[in-house]
Design a protein around this motif. Structure first.
Motif, PDB file in Angstrom:
ATOM      1  N   ASN A   1       0.860  -1.172   0.000  1.00 60.04           N
ATOM      2  CA  ASN A   1       0.000   0.000   0.000  1.00 60.04           C
ATOM      3  C   ASN A   1       0.907   1.236   0.000  1.00 60.04           C
ATOM      4  O   ASN A   1       1.334   1.714   1.046  1.00 60.04           O
ATOM      5  CB  ASN A   1      -0.912  -0.016   1.229  1.00 60.04           C
ATOM      6  N   TRP A   2       1.229   1.729  -1.194  1.00 64.94           N
ATOM      7  CA  TRP A   2       2.183   2.835  -1.327  1.00 64.94           C
ATOM      8  C   TRP A   2       1.701   4.088  -0.623  1.00 64.94           C
ATOM      9  O   TRP A   2       2.495   4.817  -0.031  1.00 64.94           O
ATOM     10  CB  TRP A   2       2.471   3.113  -2.802  1.00 64.94           C
ATOM     11  N   GLN A   3       0.399   4.350  -0.661  1.00 65.50           N
ATOM     12  CA  GLN A   3      -0.138   5.540  -0.009  1.00 65.50           C
ATOM     13  C   GLN A   3       0.110   5.478   1.498  1.00 65.50           C
ATOM     14  O   GLN A   3       0.550   6.448   2.107  1.00 65.50           O
ATOM     15  CB  GLN A   3      -1.636   5.657  -0.302  1.00 65.50           C
ATOM     16  N   GLU A   4      -0.117   4.338   2.099  1.00 64.71           N
ATOM     17  CA  GLU A   4       0.108   4.174   3.533  1.00 64.71           C
ATOM     18  C   GLU A   4       1.604   4.222   3.867  1.00 64.71           C
ATOM     19  O   GLU A   4       2.008   4.802   4.883  1.00 64.71           O
ATOM     20  CB  GLU A   4      -0.503   2.866   4.028  1.00 64.71           C
ATOM     21  N   ILE A   5       2.425   3.628   3.022  1.00 66.02           N
ATOM     22  CA  ILE A   5       3.874   3.656   3.243  1.00 66.02           C
ATOM     23  C   ILE A   5       4.379   5.096   3.232  1.00 66.02           C
ATOM     24  O   ILE A   5       5.131   5.514   4.111  1.00 66.02           O
ATOM     25  CB  ILE A   5       4.602   2.791   2.190  1.00 66.02           C
ATOM     26  N   VAL A   6       3.952   5.877   2.241  1.00 63.79           N
ATOM     27  CA  VAL A   6       4.379   7.279   2.168  1.00 63.79           C
ATOM     28  C   VAL A   6       3.849   8.049   3.374  1.00 63.79           C
ATOM     29  O   VAL A   6       4.583   8.837   3.980  1.00 63.79           O
ATOM     30  CB  VAL A   6       3.925   7.920   0.836  1.00 63.79           C
ATOM     31  N   ALA A   7       2.605   7.816   3.766  1.00 68.72           N
ATOM     32  CA  ALA A   7       2.036   8.493   4.941  1.00 68.72           C
ATOM     33  C   ALA A   7       2.844   8.162   6.195  1.00 68.72           C
ATOM     34  O   ALA A   7       3.139   9.054   7.007  1.00 68.72           O
ATOM     35  CB  ALA A   7       0.576   8.095   5.128  1.00 68.72           C
ATOM     36  N   ASN A   8       3.217   6.891   6.359  1.00 71.40           N
ATOM     37  CA  ASN A   8       4.027   6.498   7.522  1.00 71.40           C
ATOM     38  C   ASN A   8       5.382   7.187   7.511  1.00 71.40           C
ATOM     39  O   ASN A   8       5.864   7.645   8.555  1.00 71.40           O
ATOM     40  CB  ASN A   8       4.230   4.980   7.556  1.00 71.40           C
ATOM     41  N   LEU A   9       6.003   7.251   6.340  1.00 69.50           N
ATOM     42  CA  LEU A   9       7.313   7.894   6.236  1.00 69.50           C
ATOM     43  C   LEU A   9       7.216   9.385   6.535  1.00 69.50           C
ATOM     44  O   LEU A   9       8.075   9.946   7.236  1.00 69.50           O
ATOM     45  CB  LEU A   9       7.923   7.652   4.859  1.00 69.50           C
TER      46      LEU A   9
ATOM     47  N   ASP B   1       3.994  13.455  -3.886  1.00 66.43           N
ATOM     48  CA  ASP B   1       2.658  14.006  -3.674  1.00 66.43           C
ATOM     49  C   ASP B   1       1.587  13.088  -4.260  1.00 66.43           C
ATOM     50  O   ASP B   1       0.561  12.832  -3.620  1.00 66.43           O
ATOM     51  CB  ASP B   1       2.535  15.401  -4.300  1.00 66.43           C
ATOM     52  N   GLN B   2       1.821  12.573  -5.453  1.00 70.62           N
ATOM     53  CA  GLN B   2       0.863  11.673  -6.098  1.00 70.62           C
ATOM     54  C   GLN B   2       0.732  10.361  -5.333  1.00 70.62           C
ATOM     55  O   GLN B   2      -0.372   9.833  -5.160  1.00 70.62           O
ATOM     56  CB  GLN B   2       1.276  11.393  -7.540  1.00 70.62           C
ATOM     57  N   LEU B   3       1.846   9.829  -4.851  1.00 62.63           N
ATOM     58  CA  LEU B   3       1.799   8.603  -4.049  1.00 62.63           C
ATOM     59  C   LEU B   3       1.042   8.842  -2.749  1.00 62.63           C
ATOM     60  O   LEU B   3       0.251   8.000  -2.315  1.00 62.63           O
ATOM     61  CB  LEU B   3       3.217   8.105  -3.749  1.00 62.63           C
ATOM     62  N   ALA B   4       1.262  10.004  -2.130  1.00 64.49           N
ATOM     63  CA  ALA B   4       0.595  10.335  -0.870  1.00 64.49           C
ATOM     64  C   ALA B   4      -0.920  10.453  -1.054  1.00 64.49           C
ATOM     65  O   ALA B   4      -1.688  10.100  -0.153  1.00 64.49           O
ATOM     66  CB  ALA B   4       1.170  11.629  -0.299  1.00 64.49           C
ATOM     67  N   ARG B   5      -1.347  10.925  -2.211  1.00 68.46           N
ATOM     68  CA  ARG B   5      -2.782  11.058  -2.505  1.00 68.46           C
ATOM     69  C   ARG B   5      -3.396   9.749  -3.004  1.00 68.46           C
ATOM     70  O   ARG B   5      -4.611   9.627  -3.108  1.00 68.46           O
ATOM     71  CB  ARG B   5      -3.018  12.130  -3.568  1.00 68.46           C
ATOM     72  N   GLY B   6      -2.557   8.794  -3.355  1.00 68.69           N
ATOM     73  CA  GLY B   6      -3.049   7.539  -3.908  1.00 68.69           C
ATOM     74  C   GLY B   6      -3.276   7.599  -5.406  1.00 68.69           C
ATOM     75  O   GLY B   6      -3.905   6.717  -5.982  1.00 68.69           O
ATOM     76  N   ASP B   7      -2.759   8.639  -6.050  1.00 67.99           N
ATOM     77  CA  ASP B   7      -2.919   8.799  -7.494  1.00 67.99           C
ATOM     78  C   ASP B   7      -1.912   7.991  -8.300  1.00 67.99           C
ATOM     79  O   ASP B   7      -2.085   7.816  -9.502  1.00 67.99           O
ATOM     80  CB  ASP B   7      -2.780  10.279  -7.891  1.00 67.99           C
ATOM     81  N   ARG B   8      -0.856   7.534  -7.671  1.00 70.11           N
ATOM     82  CA  ARG B   8       0.180   6.729  -8.348  1.00 70.11           C
ATOM     83  C   ARG B   8       0.437   5.494  -7.513  1.00 70.11           C
ATOM     84  O   ARG B   8       0.090   5.430  -6.359  1.00 70.11           O
ATOM     85  CB  ARG B   8       1.512   7.505  -8.445  1.00 70.11           C
ATOM     86  N   GLY B   9       1.118   4.546  -8.098  1.00 71.02           N
ATOM     87  CA  GLY B   9       1.533   3.376  -7.338  1.00 71.02           C
ATOM     88  C   GLY B   9       1.148   2.064  -7.972  1.00 71.02           C
ATOM     89  O   GLY B   9       1.759   1.044  -7.695  1.00 71.02           O
ATOM     90  N   GLU B  10       0.134   2.084  -8.831  1.00 71.08           N
ATOM     91  CA  GLU B  10      -0.282   0.833  -9.450  1.00 71.08           C
ATOM     92  C   GLU B  10       0.827   0.232 -10.297  1.00 71.08           C
ATOM     93  O   GLU B  10       1.023  -0.970 -10.315  1.00 71.08           O
ATOM     94  CB  GLU B  10      -1.524   1.077 -10.312  1.00 71.08           C
ATOM     95  N   ARG B  11       1.556   1.081 -11.000  1.00 72.17           N
ATOM     96  CA  ARG B  11       2.660   0.627 -11.852  1.00 72.17           C
ATOM     97  C   ARG B  11       3.948   1.354 -11.461  1.00 72.17           C
ATOM     98  O   ARG B  11       4.630   1.916 -12.293  1.00 72.17           O
ATOM     99  CB  ARG B  11       2.315   0.876 -13.313  1.00 72.17           C
TER     100      ARG B  11
END
Length: 70
Positions: free
Chosen positions: A4-12, A34-44
């Motif tokens: 879960n990239w969004q959660e990982i970035v939030a934790n960091l 910023d995109q990872l934090a919003r959940g807009d990126r990470g699928e690929r």
């Protein structure tokens, strides 16, 4: 299952890293963070950025490693 990239970035970010510092550590742009934090990126997400995020997360947030297996 992918991390879960969004959660990982939030934790960091909660661990005290700033967005610019995180971007520098994983060698990407601040806008990608910023995109990872919003959940807009990470699928690929690239292998390189993904492994750097996981390593940094394990080093800085060992208690929150559930984000790695969702």
């Amino acid at each position: 299952m992918s991390p879960n990239w969004q959660e990982i970035v939030a934790n960091l970010l909660s661990s005290g890293l700033g967005r610019a510092e995180l971007a520098e550590q994983i060698q990407c742009s601040k806008s990608m963070v910023d995109q990872l934090a919003r959940g807009d990126r990470g699928e690929r997400l690239s292998y390189s950025i993904g492994t750097k995020l996981v390593s940094l997360h394990l080093a800085r947030c060992p208690v929150s490693s559930s984000a790695l297996t969702e």
